[in-house]
Design an enzyme around this catalytic site. Structure first.
Site, short mmCIF file in Angstrom:
data_model
loop_
_atom_site.label_atom_id
_atom_site.label_comp_id
_atom_site.label_asym_id
_atom_site.label_seq_id
_atom_site.Cartn_x
_atom_site.Cartn_y
_atom_site.Cartn_z
NE ARG A 51 -10.85 3.36 5.68
CZ ARG A 51 -11.74 3.19 6.70
NH1 ARG A 51 -13.16 3.73 6.67
NH2 ARG A 51 -11.27 2.79 7.91
N GLY A 84 -15.27 1.73 -4.21
CA GLY A 84 -16.54 1.98 -4.35
C GLY A 84 -17.34 0.71 -5.00
CB ILE A 85 -16.58 -2.58 -6.40
CG1 ILE A 85 -15.52 -1.98 -7.49
CG2 ILE A 85 -17.26 -3.68 -6.98
CD1 ILE A 85 -15.96 -1.63 -8.78
NE ARG A 86 -19.83 0.03 -0.95
CZ ARG A 86 -18.61 0.03 -1.23
NH1 ARG A 86 -17.58 -0.58 -1.95
NH2 ARG A 86 -18.08 0.87 -0.29
CB THR A 95 -0.99 0.12 1.21
OG1 THR A 95 -1.81 -1.27 1.23
CG2 THR A 95 -1.70 1.36 1.32
CG HIS A 149 -6.81 3.71 1.54
ND1 HIS A 149 -5.59 3.00 1.53
CD2 HIS A 149 -7.23 3.48 2.76
CE1 HIS A 149 -5.50 2.33 2.75
NE2 HIS A 149 -6.23 2.37 3.50
N GLY A 185 -13.93 -4.51 -0.71
CA GLY A 185 -13.58 -4.27 0.88
C GLY A 185 -14.80 -4.31 1.66
NE ARG A 186 -15.75 2.17 3.63
CZ ARG A 186 -15.07 2.81 2.67
NH1 ARG A 186 -15.25 2.76 1.44
NH2 ARG A 186 -14.40 3.95 3.32
#
Length: 373
Positions: free
Chosen positions: A271, A301-303, A169, A268, A322-323
């Site tokens: 963030r 942002g991939i959802r 990273t 990120h 991620g989220r």
């Protein structure tokens, strides 16, 4: 409510009623302590880039082709030289045990079952060796530490444990100012820690005007990571090397010239630098710049499966998610994380077929149109 983990959340979601990834976010928000939910969901500053990631993806429209044989649609691909069932990898996210007691072990098992790579983080709450013992394809995400010897030790452990790539990273010389965490005086719950190294107690302390995690990372991470660090890492490891956090095409070109195997176009998840360009808006220029000399992945942002298809159409070989995995983990443990990846696979297959594509490779030939600014 204080940071106390989310053990009560296990098994609370009727997964049959979950129709998309956003449903898991709502379910997780209902059961997580507010400060942990904010820690995962929040961005830096005014969260301009956090919001812009989604807005930018929503401005990208696909131009589908018709009268193509899509009676058999496949979602398989190759990422970093290894087959994957989807053009998707689980992004590195710190401290999974904040939201579920099984932590990274549960999300790694979900990734293995889905046939996609799992990225174990430097700040994982389960040791690298325990994560790779789950099986499947595991990449190791590295933060460059002030103690360089400790960084090299993490690389060695990742190699010995069987990790198949090192993901450095490069956009965190220090943590961005995340106002939700500052206002919440956020600190890690007592039962959660950085399991890969001993790093003191700062992340568990309560500060009156700061996030404890930000204080911890400022004391631990090096702000002197440079291209010479990349060269040293490239020389030190024979594993595929990925740089995560590249937005400028000039940096992507230099990464490829440095022998990097892939770059991840990422801000990120909104963030770090607030006001940074949305990742999807930077993608095509990076792809053009590297001219196939290294793989290009997209993060932030991939959802949905349609989002994945947009990234493929703009030249990415895959995406990091991620989220949504954390929301699934919080809501229903391993089965929730697995369901997130199942939904993503179903949505991607649907989007491919409806756009006239029978494979991931054919998606690269789709045209896109942007609306708005």
């Amino acid at each position: 409510m204080s940071s106390g983990g989310a053990e009560s959340a296990v098994g609370t979601v009727a997964e049959a009623a979950v129709a998309c990834l956003a449903d898991f976010e709502a379910a997780a928000a209902a059961v997580l302590p507010y400060d942990i939910q904010d820690f995962v969901a929040g961005g830096s500053g005014a969260e301009t880039t956090l919001d812009a990631n989604r807005a930018a993806l929503d401005r990208v429209f696909l131009v589908p082709r018709v009268l193509r044989d899509v009676s058999r649609v496949t979602t398989g691909t190759v990422l970093l030289g290894r087959p994957a069932s989807l053009p998707v990898a689980v992004a590195p996210i710190a401290y999974h045990r904040m939201v579920h007691p099984d932590g990274e072990l549960a999300t790694a098992r979900a990734a293995k079952a889905a046939g996609v790579p799992f990225t174990a983080g430097t700040l994982s709450s389960v040791p690298i060796e325990d994560i790779t013992a789950v099986g499947g394809t595991v990449w190791f995400q590295l933060y460059w530490l002030r103690d360089t010897a400790q960084s090299w030790e993490l690389v060695r452990r990742a190699e010995d444990a069987g990790c198949e790539a090192i993901v450095l990273t490069v956009d965190v010389p220090w943590m961005g100012r995340r106002l939700r965490d500052i206002r919440n005086r956020f600190a890690l719950p007592d039962h959660v820690a950085a399991a890969n190294f001993s790093s003191g107690t700062a992340a568990h302390e309560r500060f009156s005007d700061a996030s404890a995690v930000a204080v911890h990372t400022s004391r631990t991470f090096s702000s002197a990571v440079t291209w010479s660090s990349v060269a040293a890492l490239r020389e030190r490891t024979g594993l595929p090397l990925v740089l995560k956090g590249v937005l400028a095409p000039e940096d992507a070109i230099r990464a490829a010239e440095s022998g990097v195997d892939a770059v991840v176009v990422s801000n990120h998840g909104g963030r770090q630098l607030d006001g940074a360009v949305p990742s999807i808006d930077a993608l095509a220029e990076v792809v053009r710049a590297v001219r196939g000399s290294c793989e290009v992945l997209l993060d932030s942002g991939i959802r949905s499966g349609s989002d994945v298809l947009k990234a493929l159409a703009l030249g990415a070989s895959g995406v990091l998610v991620g989220r949504p995995l954390i929301w699934g983990l919080a809501a229903s443990g391993e089965s929730g994380a697995a369901r997130v990846l199942e939904l993503l696979a179903a949505e991607l297959r649907d989007a491919l077929g409806l756009s006239g594509c029978d494979s991931v490779a054919s998606a690269a030939r789709l045209r896109t149109v942007r609306t708005g600014n």
